[in-house]
Motif scaffolding. Structure first.
Motif, mmCIF file in Angstrom:
data_model
loop_
_atom_site.group_PDB
_atom_site.id
_atom_site.type_symbol
_atom_site.label_atom_id
_atom_site.label_comp_id
_atom_site.label_asym_id
_atom_site.label_seq_id
_atom_site.Cartn_x
_atom_site.Cartn_y
_atom_site.Cartn_z
ATOM 1 N N UNK A 143 -29.848 -14.048 35.056
ATOM 2 C CA UNK A 143 -31.062 -14.023 34.247
ATOM 3 C C UNK A 143 -31.151 -12.737 33.422
ATOM 4 N N UNK A 144 -31.454 -12.903 32.130
ATOM 5 C CA UNK A 144 -31.552 -11.779 31.185
ATOM 6 C C UNK A 144 -32.631 -12.123 30.172
ATOM 7 N N UNK A 145 -33.102 -11.136 29.385
ATOM 8 C CA UNK A 145 -34.069 -11.458 28.336
ATOM 9 C C UNK A 145 -33.504 -12.475 27.348
ATOM 10 N N UNK A 146 -34.395 -13.223 26.707
ATOM 11 C CA UNK A 146 -33.973 -14.293 25.788
ATOM 12 C C UNK A 146 -32.956 -13.807 24.765
ATOM 13 N N UNK A 147 -33.216 -12.655 24.160
ATOM 14 C CA UNK A 147 -32.327 -12.184 23.084
ATOM 15 C C UNK A 147 -30.911 -11.898 23.585
ATOM 16 N N UNK A 148 -30.785 -11.532 24.837
ATOM 17 C CA UNK A 148 -29.451 -11.266 25.406
ATOM 18 C C UNK A 148 -28.715 -12.576 25.661
ATOM 19 N N UNK A 149 -29.468 -13.585 26.111
ATOM 20 C CA UNK A 149 -28.869 -14.874 26.474
ATOM 21 C C UNK A 149 -28.478 -15.678 25.224
ATOM 22 N N UNK A 150 -29.317 -15.604 24.189
ATOM 23 C CA UNK A 150 -29.223 -16.549 23.066
ATOM 24 C C UNK A 150 -27.857 -16.538 22.366
ATOM 25 N N UNK A 151 -27.322 -15.368 22.050
ATOM 26 C CA UNK A 151 -26.059 -15.300 21.287
ATOM 27 C C UNK A 151 -24.920 -15.995 22.030
ATOM 28 N N UNK A 152 -24.531 -15.450 23.195
ATOM 29 C CA UNK A 152 -23.384 -16.052 23.886
ATOM 30 C C UNK A 152 -23.648 -17.477 24.372
ATOM 31 N N UNK A 153 -24.822 -17.739 24.925
ATOM 32 C CA UNK A 153 -25.013 -19.014 25.638
ATOM 33 C C UNK A 153 -25.502 -20.155 24.754
ATOM 34 N N UNK A 154 -26.103 -19.847 23.612
ATOM 35 C CA UNK A 154 -26.534 -20.921 22.711
ATOM 36 C C UNK A 154 -25.546 -21.032 21.548
ATOM 37 N N UNK A 155 -25.462 -19.991 20.734
ATOM 38 C CA UNK A 155 -24.539 -20.030 19.589
ATOM 39 C C UNK A 155 -23.082 -20.089 20.063
ATOM 40 N N UNK A 156 -22.744 -19.301 21.065
ATOM 41 C CA UNK A 156 -21.364 -19.271 21.587
ATOM 42 C C UNK A 156 -20.954 -20.638 22.108
ATOM 43 N N UNK A 157 -21.857 -21.306 22.780
ATOM 44 C CA UNK A 157 -21.551 -22.638 23.314
ATOM 45 C C UNK A 157 -21.258 -23.623 22.185
ATOM 46 N N UNK A 158 -22.019 -23.488 21.122
ATOM 47 C CA UNK A 158 -21.777 -24.336 19.949
ATOM 48 C C UNK A 158 -20.346 -24.111 19.432
ATOM 49 N N UNK A 159 -19.908 -22.865 19.393
ATOM 50 C CA UNK A 159 -18.542 -22.579 18.919
ATOM 51 C C UNK A 159 -17.501 -23.227 19.832
ATOM 52 N N UNK A 160 -17.760 -23.206 21.121
ATOM 53 C CA UNK A 160 -16.825 -23.832 22.068
ATOM 54 C C UNK A 160 -16.765 -25.340 21.812
ATOM 55 N N UNK A 161 -17.908 -25.972 21.625
ATOM 56 C CA UNK A 161 -17.916 -27.424 21.393
ATOM 57 C C UNK A 161 -17.303 -27.798 20.042
ATOM 58 N N UNK A 162 -17.497 -26.968 19.042
ATOM 59 C CA UNK A 162 -16.861 -27.259 17.757
ATOM 60 C C UNK A 162 -15.337 -27.168 17.887
ATOM 61 N N UNK A 163 -14.863 -26.188 18.664
ATOM 62 C CA UNK A 163 -13.415 -26.061 18.873
ATOM 63 C C UNK A 163 -12.894 -27.285 19.629
ATOM 64 N N UNK A 164 -13.647 -27.734 20.626
ATOM 65 C CA UNK A 164 -13.226 -28.911 21.407
ATOM 66 C C UNK A 164 -13.176 -30.142 20.506
ATOM 67 N N UNK A 165 -14.144 -30.258 19.640
ATOM 68 C CA UNK A 165 -14.189 -31.409 18.727
ATOM 69 C C UNK A 165 -12.954 -31.414 17.826
ATOM 70 N N UNK A 166 -12.619 -30.239 17.302
ATOM 71 C CA UNK A 166 -11.478 -30.185 16.393
ATOM 72 C C UNK A 166 -10.162 -30.496 17.103
ATOM 73 N N UNK A 167 -10.055 -30.031 18.344
ATOM 74 C CA UNK A 167 -8.790 -30.221 19.081
ATOM 75 C C UNK A 167 -8.732 -31.543 19.837
ATOM 76 N N UNK A 168 -9.865 -32.272 19.902
ATOM 77 C CA UNK A 168 -9.895 -33.461 20.776
ATOM 78 C C UNK A 168 -9.773 -33.054 22.233
#
Ligand code: 15L
Length: 292
Positions: free
Chosen positions: A81-106
């Protein structure tokens, strides 16, 4: 033991506690790993592994790391658990980057979700004591399709991660296995962990099964060992052929008195995370939509 994956597997969060265990053990099983983390990898590099330092916030870097991979074990991001601003970058935006990479690679995503996505569910009655002899006890247990009840910004980001998996499966056919990890440590250390503990060996077997299962679709698994006092019931473990082999019960005599004395912490499944900045005067209703 499941087969060795045909393509390399990307492991994010490789320098964290669980990432280091997975890097060591999966490499020892003959897997070809691509390791990444924002922090340097602290151990000798395992055979067939490559490590590249990268920030989950850098979408291009994540795309590059995932090139040619058949699966992404996503253990990166904020893990407590961390303040919202600490969590948001890696866990929200970062997760999106992981899913976009998965989509591209199948590629398939195996996501380190957490019990904190559902942490404000109350513990089942009697869960503090040993399970009655011969009890199945499944009526009081939570199934994987229970309502999300996050217990903080970290838990909320894990619920978002699971829903991201739902979206990418429905819209793009990206397979994903969401591991609702209980408490993954070398050994359990308090009474709550008699219910929530996941041994390192069970974690490794779980990740191996999640990557190598022929088909997974979108699925959710309660990632705890075979603890008789578990809070959790039905999930999709049969789909990947995983059964935990360890149990926290051997630690009962030593740990059942190890409780916090905090009524909020002891009432809810998420434990101490629920008590962080808690400001209700009376507990929220058991039914998530009830008024009282
Ligand atoms: C988690 O999600 C955390 O990553 C870990 O540090 C523990 O706090 C664990 O949950 C737990 O609930 O015990």
């Amino acid at each position: 033991m499941p087969d060795t994956p045909g393509k390399p597997v990307l492991l994010t969060g490789a320098s964290g506690n669980l990432g280091r265990v997975l890097a060591r053990e999966l490499a020892a099983m003959g897997w070809t790993l691509r390791l990444t983390d924002i922090a340097p990898f602290p151990d000798p590099l395992p055979h067939r592994a490559r490590f590249v330092r990268a920030d989950l916030g850098d979408g291009l870097a994540i795309l590059r790391q995932a090139e040619g991979c058949g699966a992404i074990l996503h253990f990166g991001g904020v893990s407590v658990e961390q303040p919202f601003e600490t969590v948001a970058g890696p866990n929200l935006r970062g997760l999106y980057h992981v899913y976009e990479a998965a989509r591209r690679e199948g590629a398939r995503v195996v996501f380190a979700s957490s019990n904190h996505s559902i942490g404000f569910h109350e513990r089942p009655p009697g869960s503090a004591g040993p399970p009655p002899a011969g009890a199945q006890g499944s009526e009081a247990k939570l199934d994987m399709d229970c309502a999300f009840r996050p217990d903080g910004y970290y838990g909320l980001s894990k619920a978002y991660g699971e829903l991201m998996g739902r979206l990418y499966w429905d819209k793009h056919g990206v397979e994903n296995v969401n591991l609702r990890i209980g408490s993954c440590f070398p050994r359990p250390t308090n009474a709550r962990m008699l219910s929530t503990w996941l041994s390192y060996a069970d974690l490794v077997r779980l990740c191996a099964a999640a990557v190598t299962a022929p088909r997974t679709g979108h699925c959710v698994i309660w990632a705890c060992s075979a603890n008789p006092a578990t809070f959790w019931g039905k999930d999709h473990r049969d789909r990947i052929g995983w059964q935990p082999q360890d149990s926290a019960e051997a630690f009962r005599a030593e740990l059942e008195g190890v409780v916090s004395g905090d009524p909020v912490e002891e009432r809810y499944q998420g434990g101490a995370y629920c008590a962080v900045e808690y400001s209700r005067r009376t507990p929220s209703p058991r039914d998530p939509f009830a008024l009282e």
